[in-house]
Write an enzyme that holds these catalytic residues in place. Structure first.
Site, PDB file in Angstrom:
ATOM      1  N   ASN A 110      32.219  72.396  40.414  1.00 58.37           N
ATOM      2  CA  ASN A 110      31.120  73.355  40.275  1.00 58.37           C
ATOM      3  C   ASN A 110      31.414  74.324  39.146  1.00 58.37           C
ATOM      4  O   ASN A 110      32.580  74.574  38.811  1.00 58.37           O
ATOM      5  CB  ASN A 110      30.866  74.109  41.588  1.00 58.37           C
ATOM      6  N   THR A 114      24.349  71.663  44.506  1.00 56.11           N
ATOM      7  CA  THR A 114      25.205  70.786  45.282  1.00 56.11           C
ATOM      8  C   THR A 114      24.932  69.317  44.964  1.00 56.11           C
ATOM      9  O   THR A 114      23.829  68.953  44.549  1.00 56.11           O
ATOM     10  CB  THR A 114      24.989  71.040  46.797  1.00 56.11           C
ATOM     11  N   GLU A 119      30.688  75.551  47.203  1.00 61.86           N
ATOM     12  CA  GLU A 119      31.765  76.467  46.856  1.00 61.86           C
ATOM     13  C   GLU A 119      31.257  77.815  46.353  1.00 61.86           C
ATOM     14  O   GLU A 119      32.027  78.623  45.823  1.00 61.86           O
ATOM     15  CB  GLU A 119      32.680  75.834  45.798  1.00 61.86           C
ATOM     16  N   HIS A 135      35.403  75.001  38.446  1.00 58.99           N
ATOM     17  CA  HIS A 135      36.223  74.334  39.461  1.00 58.99           C
ATOM     18  C   HIS A 135      36.031  72.830  39.330  1.00 58.99           C
ATOM     19  O   HIS A 135      34.901  72.340  39.392  1.00 58.99           O
ATOM     20  CB  HIS A 135      35.824  74.785  40.861  1.00 58.99           C
ATOM     21  N   HIS A 177      38.343  68.701  39.685  1.00 61.18           N
ATOM     22  CA  HIS A 177      39.451  67.979  40.304  1.00 61.18           C
ATOM     23  C   HIS A 177      40.097  67.046  39.275  1.00 61.18           C
ATOM     24  O   HIS A 177      40.088  65.820  39.449  1.00 61.18           O
ATOM     25  CB  HIS A 177      38.949  67.164  41.498  1.00 61.18           C
TER      26      HIS A 177
END
Length: 206
Positions: A28, A43, A74, A93, A95
């Protein structure tokens, strides 16, 4: 202002996706808006396929959606960072593979392995203790751990970077993943220590 912010988020979402810093619908991105507002990605949306009109405006005072859309789960920790740190205007944010590998293993990133790591990320990249994604618990533990750091690992989860603007947050995320990959590869060569403390101090003075 709001339209340029929407473009900026979409453009950096594509960059994150193209550089492999995010996959699928994970991650996000947000920008502080005018007044007490925040613009955040919706989302369940691929960051490489964002649409300006689907970004969600949030009231930072009460967390309510201003207009339409379903914001990222988040949203709580984005709001917590903006409330706690007035110098922060952008939050990313994601991963990334190497950051996430270290986060899952519980290994801290060492920005002091190289001068660039120190210049971009500072002396410390905190490891935020695990809390369930999308919860107020995660927002709370992040607020308690973040201090003045510019990037973090979320234990068993992923990575966060912040900045005075979206470009700075992006450069920090890209550098964070580079340092994680460098550290990962160095383990295969037997590991490596950080720069000497006197050199760390010289670099940080710059």
């Amino acid at each position: 202002m709001i339209e340029s912010s929407r473009r900026e988020i979409v453009e950096h979402g594509k960059l994150l996706y193209q550089k492999g810093l995010t996959v699928g619908t994970a991650g996000n991105i947000s920008l502080r808006g005018e007044g007490r507002t925040m613009l955040i990605t919706p989302t369940n949306t691929c960051k490489g396929m964002l649409e300006e009109g689907r970004l969600v405006l949030i009231d930072l005072e009460d967390g309510k959606v201003l207009g339409e859309g379903r914001p990222s789960i988040e949203t709580p920790f984005h709001m917590a960072l903006y409330r706690a740190r007035p110098e922060v205007n952008a939050v990313i944010h994601t991963h990334p593979v190497y950051c996430t590998a270290l986060a899952v293993k519980g290994i801290n990133i060492q920005p002091g392995l190289t001068p660039e790591g120190l210049l971009v990320l500072g002396r410390d990249v905190p490891m935020v203790p695990y809390a369930t994604p999308g919860t107020d618990d995660l927002a709370k533990v992040l607020s308690e751990t973040s201090g003045n750091a510019t990037a973090f690992l979320l234990e068993k989860h992923g990575a966060i970077s912040v900045g005075k603007d979206m470009a700075e947050a992006f450069h920090r995320m890209e550098t964070l993943e580079f340092m994680a990959q460098l550290q990962f590869n160095l383990y295969a060569l037997g590991g490596a220590g950080p720069l000497p403390e006197d050199e760390v101090c010289r670099v940080l003075k710059k």
